[in-house]
Scaffold this active site. Structure first.
Site, PDB file in Angstrom:
ATOM      1  N   ASP A 229      -3.103  -1.663   0.467  1.00  0.00           N
ATOM      2  CA  ASP A 229      -2.127  -2.054  -0.536  1.00  0.00           C
ATOM      3  C   ASP A 229      -2.823  -2.530  -1.800  1.00  0.00           C
ATOM      4  OD1 ASP A 229       0.135  -1.419   0.838  1.00  0.00           O
ATOM      5  OD2 ASP A 229       0.585  -3.453   1.499  1.00  0.00           O
ATOM      6  N   ARG A 230      -2.086  -2.520  -2.875  1.00  0.00           N
ATOM      7  CA  ARG A 230      -2.657  -2.857  -4.175  1.00  0.00           C
ATOM      8  C   ARG A 230      -3.314  -4.240  -4.177  1.00  0.00           C
ATOM      9  NH1 ARG A 230      -0.812  -5.406  -8.789  1.00  0.00           N
ATOM     10  NH2 ARG A 230       1.248  -5.756  -7.899  1.00  0.00           N
TER      11      ARG A 230
END
Length: 532
Positions: A229-230
């Site tokens: 995830d970012r």
């Protein structure tokens, strides 16, 4: 205007701005892109004009010709022409992108058939006003089948290709260099900083791992093995070849890839080893929202506390299955959400914040409450959705929970491309690695000069060959008279908005091991910053 059409380059862009879907295919492919072969020119005969691809039917008076959909191209999408769209600059420890003009495109959705462009803009693309779309149409920025559309009353038909030129702004990310740990011709391993998405999605394109590698290191044609995830940092694997990708994919499918994460959670985590086997169900594919539910997929995560500083605990995580947000969801269920987790640490889950599966809300209400909480705090960007939250409400109504590939934090499920890989040579990454990775890495790493290094996100004045003082190769398009974003002054994101305390520490197979140093925030003497 980004929300009003879809990018031409990747599946993530082809779907997400319009329908809110997330891509699960390899980021470097263009499975949603069509080949650029031009449709056939009109044929003429003694009885009048005919169009190729229209079944040989003669067009009725006033009838629009709609080219047939072009064949999908499964090749690599990103090339130098894409990397040259704009430039980076560095300011205040952040990597920033000069605004640039960009074409989004999409084929007409089934639910749009028979509706006018005006109706579609009103109902689905409310991020901009109707006046904006009318002005954009007058200036030729909205095209239908490559023809500028000035009148938004035109009725959409099946296979219509909509194209929209926007002045695109990207959010800043951490300015720390993207470190390549391994590049041996078969596998590329990077240490991904928090805040940087792996591939283009939502508002991010150039500020992504894929584009940074292409722009600063000339690396492209990568196959994704897994994703982070970012807001998650750490080990990120790419395959350089299709053969290597398939090998790793099989390794992942056979669950022969050992994954080790480290995180910092709220509260005092139990000292003894803890195993969570609660099934996980996806509530929203748009933001990857999940929850523990009997109808979910089987999961298993092993947790072991490493330290406790009186307020928060550092926990070693071994996900033995690969599900969307598996580590984050299981820790929330146990009552120890990851520090700074914008989704599973949210009060939208109720007074217990999801502990023990106690939520007391339907999936639709939970999704809506999460959006409303972040909207009130002007932090919808932390959910990686548009600032108006449009699309989430529509998804909440549908609440689709169909089967999809799970390839996000704490997971290593193979992606839809069926590509992952295995490498035959053992490599090292600049820090010692063994079955006791956490204990050894807690001593820190040293660079080639013997200096201590840190994974803590610190302001940096350089990245690759660029520095804060670097001048972009081409003069940037800085302002646009139609762009609403140009009229806003957004403050730079804070460290709290850029980092979630979850880190992919190690990925290990039978004959290889890739690892990073332990982040500063995972060390015993770390002191949490005061966010107030």
């Amino acid at each position: 205007m980004e929300q009003a059409a879809v990018a031409t380059s990747t599946p993530a862009e082809v779907n997400s701005p319009i329908s809110g879907e997330k891509t699960t295919t390899k980021e470097a492919t263009e499975s949603g892109k069509r080949k650029s072969d031009e449709p056939g020119e009109p044929e003429t005969s003694g009885r009048g004009k005919r169009r190729r691809g229209a079944g040989g039917k003669k067009l009725r008076p006033g009838e629009r010709y709609i080219p047939p959909p072009q064949k999908r191209n499964l090749g690599i999408s990103f090339r130098q022409e894409h990397f040259d769209e704009t430039s980076y600059y560095f300011e205040g420890g952040l990597r920033k992108v000069y605004p640039y003009y960009f074409d989004f495109k999409t084929y007409c959705k089934g639910r749009w058939i028979g509706k006018s462009l005006l109706e579609v803009f009103k109902s689905e693309f409310r991020a901009e006003s109707i006046e904006y779309y009318q002005r954009a149409a007058k200036e030729g920025r909205i095209r239908l089948n490559e023809t500028p559309v000035e009148d938004l009353s035109v009725v959409l038909r099946n296979n219509d290709l909509m194209k929209n030129t926007v002045h695109r702004h990207e959010p800043p990310v951490v300015g720390r260099p993207l470190e390549v740990l391994v590049d041996d011709g078969e596998v590329l391993v990077v240490d991904k900083p928090a805040s940087i998405p792996v591939h283009p999605c939502g508002r991010f394109r150039h500020n992504t791992v894929i584009f940074i590698l292409g722009k600063e290191r000339g690396i492209s044609e990568l196959h994704t093995v897994h994703r982070l995830d970012r807001l998650t940092s750490g080990v990120l694997l790419f395959a350089r070849t299709l053969e290597a990708s398939k090998k790793l994919d099989q390794l992942v499918r056979d669950r022969q890839l050992e994954k080790e994460y480290v995180c910092r959670v709220e509260g005092e985590f139990p000292e003894s080893e803890l195993i969570c086997e609660e099934p996980i169900l996806v509530v929203s594919f748009k933001i990857g929202l999940c929850r523990v539910d009997p109808k979910g997929k089987e999961c298993r995560t092993v947790f072991q506390r490493l330290s406790f500083n009186g307020k928060t605990s550092v926990v070693r995580c071994l996900p033995l299955t690969g599900r969307t947000h598996q580590i984050r969801v299981h820790l929330q269920y146990l009552g120890f959400p990851i520090l700074n987790d914008p989704i599973y640490g949210s009060s939208a889950w109720g007074p217990h914040r999801g502990k023990g599966g106690l939520v007391g809300k339907s999936n639709e209400d939970l999704l809506q409450a999460l959006v409303e909480e972040h909207r009130s705090q002007e932090s919808l960007h932390l959910l990686d959705i548009p600032d108006d939250g449009i699309g989430i409400e529509q998804e909440a109504e549908k609440n689709k929970t169909s089967e999809k590939a799970d390839t996000m934090d704490g997971t290593s499920e193979p992606n839809k491309s069926g590509q992952s890989h295995q490498i035959d040579t053992q490599v090292t990454t600049g820090c010692s690695s063994s079955s006791e990775t956490v204990n050894k890495l807690s001593q820190g790493c040293t660079d080639s000069n013997g200096n201590k290094t840190s994974l803590e996100s610190q302001p940096t004045k350089s990245n690759g060959n660029q520095t804060e003082a670097a001048t972009p190769k081409t003069p940037p398009e800085t302002r646009d008279h139609l762009c609403s974003e140009c009229m806003l002054v957004r403050p730079d994101p804070t460290e709290k908005e850029l980092i979630m305390y979850l880190h992919a520490l190690r990925y290990k197979g039978a004959d290889f091991e890739y690892s990073t140093c332990l982040p500063d925030w995972a060390k015993e003497d770390w002191v949490e910053a005061d966010w107030s």
